[in-house]
Structure formats: C-alpha cells, structure tokens
Design an enzyme around this catalytic site. Structure first.
Site, PDB file in Angstrom:
ATOM      1  N   HIS A   1      33.238  -3.461  27.559  1.00  0.00           N
ATOM      2  CA  HIS A   1      33.225  -4.655  26.705  1.00  0.00           C
ATOM      3  C   HIS A   1      34.471  -5.521  26.918  1.00  0.00           C
ATOM      4  O   HIS A   1      35.435  -5.396  26.152  1.00  0.00           O
ATOM      5  CB  HIS A   1      33.192  -4.236  25.233  1.00  0.00           C
ATOM      6  CG  HIS A   1      31.914  -3.604  24.808  1.00  0.00           C
ATOM      7  ND1 HIS A   1      30.884  -4.317  24.255  1.00  0.00           N
ATOM      8  CD2 HIS A   1      31.494  -2.325  24.863  1.00  0.00           C
ATOM      9  CE1 HIS A   1      29.877  -3.496  23.974  1.00  0.00           C
ATOM     10  NE2 HIS A   1      30.229  -2.285  24.344  1.00  0.00           N
TER      11      HIS A   1
ATOM     12  N   GLU B   1      34.947  -8.440  26.125  1.00  0.00           N
ATOM     13  CA  GLU B   1      35.100  -9.417  25.044  1.00  0.00           C
ATOM     14  C   GLU B   1      35.953  -8.898  23.893  1.00  0.00           C
ATOM     15  O   GLU B   1      36.282  -9.661  22.989  1.00  0.00           O
ATOM     16  CB  GLU B   1      33.717  -9.858  24.528  1.00  0.00           C
ATOM     17  CG  GLU B   1      32.938  -8.829  23.722  1.00  0.00           C
ATOM     18  CD  GLU B   1      32.266  -7.747  24.559  1.00  0.00           C
ATOM     19  OE1 GLU B   1      32.489  -7.702  25.789  1.00  0.00           O
ATOM     20  OE2 GLU B   1      31.550  -6.918  23.987  1.00  0.00           O
TER      21      GLU B   1
ATOM     22  N   GLU C   1      22.535  -3.127  20.800  1.00  0.00           N
ATOM     23  CA  GLU C   1      21.572  -2.028  20.920  1.00  0.00           C
ATOM     24  C   GLU C   1      20.390  -2.532  21.745  1.00  0.00           C
ATOM     25  O   GLU C   1      19.674  -3.435  21.327  1.00  0.00           O
ATOM     26  CB  GLU C   1      21.147  -1.580  19.516  1.00  0.00           C
ATOM     27  CG  GLU C   1      20.934  -0.078  19.421  1.00  0.00           C
ATOM     28  CD  GLU C   1      19.688   0.364  20.164  1.00  0.00           C
ATOM     29  OE1 GLU C   1      19.714   1.398  20.857  1.00  0.00           O
ATOM     30  OE2 GLU C   1      18.684  -0.354  20.066  1.00  0.00           O
TER      31      GLU C   1
ATOM     32  N   CYS D   1      27.387  -3.750  28.577  1.00  0.00           N
ATOM     33  CA  CYS D   1      26.876  -2.583  27.843  1.00  0.00           C
ATOM     34  C   CYS D   1      25.361  -2.702  27.595  1.00  0.00           C
ATOM     35  O   CYS D   1      24.595  -2.599  28.544  1.00  0.00           O
ATOM     36  CB  CYS D   1      27.680  -2.378  26.572  1.00  0.00           C
ATOM     37  SG  CYS D   1      27.611  -0.677  25.995  1.00  0.00           S
TER      38      CYS D   1
HETATM   39  N1  LIG Z   1      27.960  -0.968  22.976  1.00  0.00           N
HETATM   40  C1  LIG Z   1      26.735  -1.043  23.408  1.00  0.00           C
HETATM   41  O1  LIG Z   1      26.236  -2.082  23.805  1.00  0.00           O
HETATM   42  C2  LIG Z   1      25.949   0.226  23.317  1.00  0.00           C
HETATM   43  C3  LIG Z   1      24.631   0.192  24.017  1.00  0.00           C
HETATM   44  C4  LIG Z   1      23.655   1.103  23.300  1.00  0.00           C
HETATM   45  N2  LIG Z   1      24.047   2.479  23.407  1.00  0.00           N
HETATM   46  C5  LIG Z   1      22.246   0.891  23.847  1.00  0.00           C
HETATM   47  O2  LIG Z   1      21.649   1.772  24.316  1.00  0.00           O
HETATM   48  O3  LIG Z   1      21.746  -0.178  23.813  1.00  0.00           O
END
Ligand SMILES: NC(=O)CC[C@H](N)C(=O)O
Length: 201
Positions: free
Chosen positions: A180, A182, A50, A81
C-alpha cells in the site's frame, strides 16, 4: 499533455489516501463510481480493500463491462493489494464468482502471507523507482504466484519466510503492488503511475 486526470475506483477501500497521494503528485484526482466518470479518466487506481466486495460492487454499479472495455483499450491502471487481485487474470483462494479483469497476465494468491503475519512492513527495491528502497506495507496482502511472458517483475520480498515472493509487477500500462504505497507518504509509486499515464495519453 495537459494535466492528466487519474480516477480512483471509489466503491470501497482506501480511496481517500490514493486521491490525496495523486493530488500531491500534481495530477487531477477524481473518485470513480459511475460509467460516465470512468469515461473521463486517463488512468485508474484500484485501491486496497476487499476484492470480493469490490467485485460485487463493480457489477452493482454497472462498471464491470465499461471497465473491461477501457482496460482492453489500453487504459493505464494501478492496483494495490485488493486492486492487484482484481487486475489479475487468475486468483487463488478466492470465491468462484470473484471478478478478474485480466489487465495483468498473473496469478495471485489472496491473503498469501498468512494470518500470523497478516500485516507487516519491509524495505523493498522496486525497479523503475529511484532513490533507494520503498517502505512496503502489507495488509492481508496477496502475492504473485505466476507471471506471464509479458509481465515485468518490479519487486520481490527479500528475506524471511516470504523470501523471493513477487509483490510488484507491470505489464505495459498496467501496474500492481501487493503493498500500500498510499499509506506511507512516499509518492514514488504514484509518480511512476502518473508517468505511465502521461506516456500512454
Ligand atoms: N489490504 C487489502 O487490500 C487486502 C486485500 C484482501 N485480503 C482481499 O482479498 O481482497
């Protein structure tokens, strides 16, 4: 070069999966939580998780300035991400105080794929990754809405409502994917990053 040491920013998110993938690639993989640990790595992965939480934790753990310094000194970085969001120079749909590390001259949109398709998988051709498409897993992922002139687009979604959306980019020693790698057991993106680290050592 001897075996490179690649850190994984270990404040929040899917740290273990990146450490495991990097170890399988034959590099030394270590979690990074302190400035002294950051100082010792040849490259750094910023994992998914996040991004606004990680933003805050970077400040709490006194990592923000040292990380900015290492990035401007050319440290190879790979963000997946939330990690991509942190590495961007511009972020849409985030909190006003969210950190952007400016490692990539890109503007990303957080949670861009929308709620109905918060998570999905697709096959994606990634420039620089041989051996067929990569299985890309998207979890509340961002996409890239703007790329600067020095940014190389490595991959974009094909077909569906997000057709053409950019989801993998590189600028010099900085690499980022909306997805992702990983979590799939396919090590090719991590190998690509390990190559970048070796090249820049
Ligand atoms: N899987 C993720 O890393 C999601 C990212 C997340 N939605 C964010 O804003 O940080």
């Amino acid at each position: 070069m001897t075996t490179p040491t690649i850190g994984v920013l270990a404040l929040q998110g899917d740290v273990r999966e990146h450490l495991a993938a990097l170890t399988e690639c034959g590099v030394r993989a270590v979690g990074v939580r302190r400035p002294s640990e950051l100082a010792d790595v040849d490259g750094l992965v910023l994992p998914g998780g996040e991004s606004t939480t990680m933003s805050k934790l970077l400040a709490v753990f006194d990592l923000l300035d040292p990380l900015r310094e290492r990035i401007s000194g050319g440290l190879p970085v790979f963000g997946s991400c939330a990690g991509m969001i942190l590495l961007a120079s511009g972020i849409l749909d985030t909190r006003p105080d969210a950190v952007h590390l400016d490692a990539l001259d890109i503007t990303v949109r957080r949670n861009a794929f929308g709620r109905q398709v918060d998570s999905f998988e697709t096959d994606l051709d990634v420039t620089g990754v041989a051996g067929g498409p990569v299985r890309a897993v998207f979890i509340r992922a961002p996409w890239v809405e703007r790329t600067g002139p020095d940014v190389e687009v490595l991959g974009a979604v094909k077909g569906g409502p997000a057709d053409g959306r950019i989801v993998a980019v590189r600028q010099g020693p900085a690499l980022a994917t909306s997805f992702h790698p990983e979590v799939t057991g396919d090590l090719r993106i991590h190998r690509l990053f390990a190559e970048i680290v070796r090249e820049h050592a």
